[in-house]
Scaffold this motif. Structure first.
Motif, PDB file in Angstrom:
ATOM      1  N   GLU A 196       0.831  -1.201   0.000  1.00  0.00           N
ATOM      2  CA  GLU A 196       0.000   0.000   0.000  1.00  0.00           C
ATOM      3  C   GLU A 196       0.872   1.259   0.000  1.00  0.00           C
ATOM      4  O   GLU A 196       0.594   2.214  -0.723  1.00  0.00           O
ATOM      5  N   GLU A 197       1.920   1.250   0.807  1.00  0.00           N
ATOM      6  CA  GLU A 197       2.842   2.388   0.837  1.00  0.00           C
ATOM      7  C   GLU A 197       3.552   2.537  -0.504  1.00  0.00           C
ATOM      8  O   GLU A 197       3.739   3.643  -0.999  1.00  0.00           O
ATOM      9  N   GLN A 198       3.939   1.405  -1.108  1.00  0.00           N
ATOM     10  CA  GLN A 198       4.606   1.438  -2.406  1.00  0.00           C
ATOM     11  C   GLN A 198       3.695   2.047  -3.471  1.00  0.00           C
ATOM     12  O   GLN A 198       4.129   2.858  -4.283  1.00  0.00           O
ATOM     13  N   ALA A 199       2.439   1.665  -3.458  1.00  0.00           N
ATOM     14  CA  ALA A 199       1.488   2.148  -4.473  1.00  0.00           C
ATOM     15  C   ALA A 199       1.342   3.667  -4.441  1.00  0.00           C
ATOM     16  O   ALA A 199       1.038   4.281  -5.464  1.00  0.00           O
ATOM     17  N   LYS A 200       1.594   4.272  -3.289  1.00  0.00           N
ATOM     18  CA  LYS A 200       1.481   5.730  -3.162  1.00  0.00           C
ATOM     19  C   LYS A 200       2.662   6.471  -3.779  1.00  0.00           C
ATOM     20  O   LYS A 200       2.549   7.645  -4.100  1.00  0.00           O
ATOM     21  N   VAL A 201       3.795   5.799  -3.933  1.00  0.00           N
ATOM     22  CA  VAL A 201       4.997   6.500  -4.395  1.00  0.00           C
ATOM     23  C   VAL A 201       5.488   6.093  -5.782  1.00  0.00           C
ATOM     24  O   VAL A 201       6.377   6.734  -6.327  1.00  0.00           O
ATOM     25  N   ILE A 202       4.939   5.034  -6.367  1.00  0.00           N
ATOM     26  CA  ILE A 202       5.372   4.653  -7.712  1.00  0.00           C
ATOM     27  C   ILE A 202       4.263   4.898  -8.715  1.00  0.00           C
ATOM     28  O   ILE A 202       3.083   4.849  -8.386  1.00  0.00           O
ATOM     29  N   VAL A 203       4.668   5.143  -9.935  1.00  0.00           N
ATOM     30  CA  VAL A 203       3.710   5.460 -10.985  1.00  0.00           C
ATOM     31  C   VAL A 203       3.080   4.198 -11.561  1.00  0.00           C
ATOM     32  O   VAL A 203       1.871   4.086 -11.663  1.00  0.00           O
ATOM     33  N   ALA A 204       3.918   3.239 -11.949  1.00  0.00           N
ATOM     34  CA  ALA A 204       3.428   2.021 -12.600  1.00  0.00           C
ATOM     35  C   ALA A 204       3.213   0.914 -11.569  1.00  0.00           C
ATOM     36  O   ALA A 204       4.046   0.695 -10.698  1.00  0.00           O
ATOM     37  N   GLN A 205       2.092   0.247 -11.700  1.00  0.00           N
ATOM     38  CA  GLN A 205       1.789  -0.872 -10.818  1.00  0.00           C
ATOM     39  C   GLN A 205       2.820  -1.980 -11.014  1.00  0.00           C
ATOM     40  O   GLN A 205       3.326  -2.183 -12.114  1.00  0.00           O
ATOM     41  N   ARG A 206       3.153  -2.694  -9.963  1.00  0.00           N
ATOM     42  CA  ARG A 206       4.142  -3.772 -10.020  1.00  0.00           C
ATOM     43  C   ARG A 206       3.463  -5.108  -9.779  1.00  0.00           C
ATOM     44  O   ARG A 206       2.484  -5.209  -9.046  1.00  0.00           O
ATOM     45  N   SER A 207       4.016  -6.150 -10.378  1.00  0.00           N
ATOM     46  CA  SER A 207       3.518  -7.495 -10.120  1.00  0.00           C
ATOM     47  C   SER A 207       4.625  -8.295  -9.448  1.00  0.00           C
ATOM     48  O   SER A 207       5.803  -8.151  -9.767  1.00  0.00           O
ATOM     49  N   ASN A 208       4.245  -9.096  -8.502  1.00  0.00           N
ATOM     50  CA  ASN A 208       5.166  -9.985  -7.822  1.00  0.00           C
ATOM     51  C   ASN A 208       4.684 -11.399  -8.113  1.00  0.00           C
ATOM     52  O   ASN A 208       3.534 -11.732  -7.829  1.00  0.00           O
ATOM     53  N   ASN A 209       5.574 -12.219  -8.699  1.00  0.00           N
ATOM     54  CA  ASN A 209       5.130 -13.562  -9.037  1.00  0.00           C
ATOM     55  C   ASN A 209       6.292 -14.528  -9.241  1.00  0.00           C
ATOM     56  O   ASN A 209       7.445 -14.109  -9.362  1.00  0.00           O
ATOM     57  N   GLU A 210       5.920 -15.797  -9.269  1.00  0.00           N
ATOM     58  CA  GLU A 210       6.873 -16.851  -9.574  1.00  0.00           C
ATOM     59  C   GLU A 210       6.469 -17.489 -10.892  1.00  0.00           C
ATOM     60  O   GLU A 210       5.338 -17.943 -11.050  1.00  0.00           O
ATOM     61  N   LEU A 211       7.394 -17.487 -11.835  1.00  0.00           N
ATOM     62  CA  LEU A 211       7.157 -18.165 -13.104  1.00  0.00           C
ATOM     63  C   LEU A 211       7.691 -19.588 -12.992  1.00  0.00           C
ATOM     64  O   LEU A 211       8.733 -19.828 -12.385  1.00  0.00           O
ATOM     65  N   ASP A 212       6.989 -20.516 -13.591  1.00  0.00           N
ATOM     66  CA  ASP A 212       7.389 -21.918 -13.563  1.00  0.00           C
ATOM     67  C   ASP A 212       8.536 -22.128 -14.550  1.00  0.00           C
ATOM     68  O   ASP A 212       8.345 -22.033 -15.762  1.00  0.00           O
ATOM     69  N   ALA A 213       9.719 -22.423 -14.041  1.00  0.00           N
ATOM     70  CA  ALA A 213      10.904 -22.613 -14.881  1.00  0.00           C
ATOM     71  C   ALA A 213      11.216 -24.088 -15.109  1.00  0.00           C
ATOM     72  O   ALA A 213      12.300 -24.424 -15.577  1.00  0.00           O
ATOM     73  N   SER A 214      10.267 -24.972 -14.824  1.00  0.00           N
ATOM     74  CA  SER A 214      10.528 -26.410 -14.930  1.00  0.00           C
ATOM     75  C   SER A 214      10.812 -26.848 -16.373  1.00  0.00           C
ATOM     76  O   SER A 214      11.634 -27.735 -16.595  1.00  0.00           O
ATOM     77  N   LYS A 215      10.181 -26.221 -17.345  1.00  0.00           N
ATOM     78  CA  LYS A 215      10.432 -26.550 -18.753  1.00  0.00           C
ATOM     79  C   LYS A 215      11.884 -26.230 -19.120  1.00  0.00           C
ATOM     80  O   LYS A 215      12.567 -27.042 -19.762  1.00  0.00           O
ATOM     81  N   LEU A 216      12.363 -25.068 -18.689  1.00  0.00           N
ATOM     82  CA  LEU A 216      13.747 -24.666 -18.947  1.00  0.00           C
ATOM     83  C   LEU A 216      14.719 -25.574 -18.186  1.00  0.00           C
ATOM     84  O   LEU A 216      15.734 -26.002 -18.729  1.00  0.00           O
ATOM     85  N   LYS A 217      14.391 -25.878 -16.946  1.00  0.00           N
ATOM     86  CA  LYS A 217      15.250 -26.735 -16.112  1.00  0.00           C
ATOM     87  C   LYS A 217      15.319 -28.149 -16.698  1.00  0.00           C
ATOM     88  O   LYS A 217      16.368 -28.786 -16.659  1.00  0.00           O
ATOM     89  N   LYS A 218      14.234 -28.621 -17.265  1.00  0.00           N
ATOM     90  CA  LYS A 218      14.231 -29.955 -17.886  1.00  0.00           C
ATOM     91  C   LYS A 218      15.158 -29.976 -19.098  1.00  0.00           C
ATOM     92  O   LYS A 218      15.894 -30.933 -19.308  1.00  0.00           O
TER      93      LYS A 218
END
Length: 160
Positions: A115-137
């Motif tokens: 919430e504090e971050q949203a007040k000071v940055i212009v562009a919304q941010r996403s936090n996520n984990e991408l599945d890298a199992s295909k690359l790891k395989k």
């Protein structure tokens, strides 16, 4: 916020168009990190210059390890959409702790919540984990995000 949503929609559209071509390899890069800690586009350089960060885990791409893999992917004629990140996630605080331990023992930072971050940055941010199992395989020697950052970024830049 509107700019972010617009950009995401364009990327989704382009990705859908590229799916129609059987000879295309799309690499999804997240928060690119390199061993060049003076590069202003390096994710570690960016967050080390912020007074406050949000401590959320994310998938990230260590370019020093993954760029050579991209060439090997072309040689192997890899196609389709690939989450081009190191396996696992790492938080901003974990990275900054390593930065402090390897680079600058006097380094300090603070956290703020989303919430504090949203007040000071212009562009919304996403936090996520991408599945890298295909690359790891395809590339079983691919390091986890934490191990890759240590090997390719912090060990070579370590201040003694």
């Amino acid at each position: 916020m509107y700019y972010y949503m617009y950009t995401v929609e364009i990327l989704k559209y382009v990705e859908e168009l590229l799916r129609e071509y059987e000879n295309v390899c799309t690499l999804r890069v997240r928060m690119p990190i390199s061993s060049d800690l003076s590069n202003p586009r390096n994710f570690i350089t960016k967050i080390s210059r912020y007074n406050k960060v949000v401590n959320k885990p994310n998938s990230m791409t260590v370019l020093d390890e993954l760029l050579p893999i991209s060439i090997e992917m072309a040689k192997r004629n890899c196609r389709g959409i690939w989450n081009f990140t190191n396996p696992g996630v790492i938080s901003h605080n974990e990275i900054l702790e390593m930065y402090r331990d390897y680079i600058d023992p006097q380094f300090k930072w603070a956290n703020f919540n989303l919430e504090e971050q949203a007040k000071v940055i212009v562009a919304q941010r996403s936090n996520n984990e991408l599945d890298a199992s295909k690359l790891k395989k395809e590339f079983p020697d691919l390091l986890s995000i934490k191990d890759s950052i240590i090997k390719y970024v912090f060990e070579p830049n370590k201040k003694t």
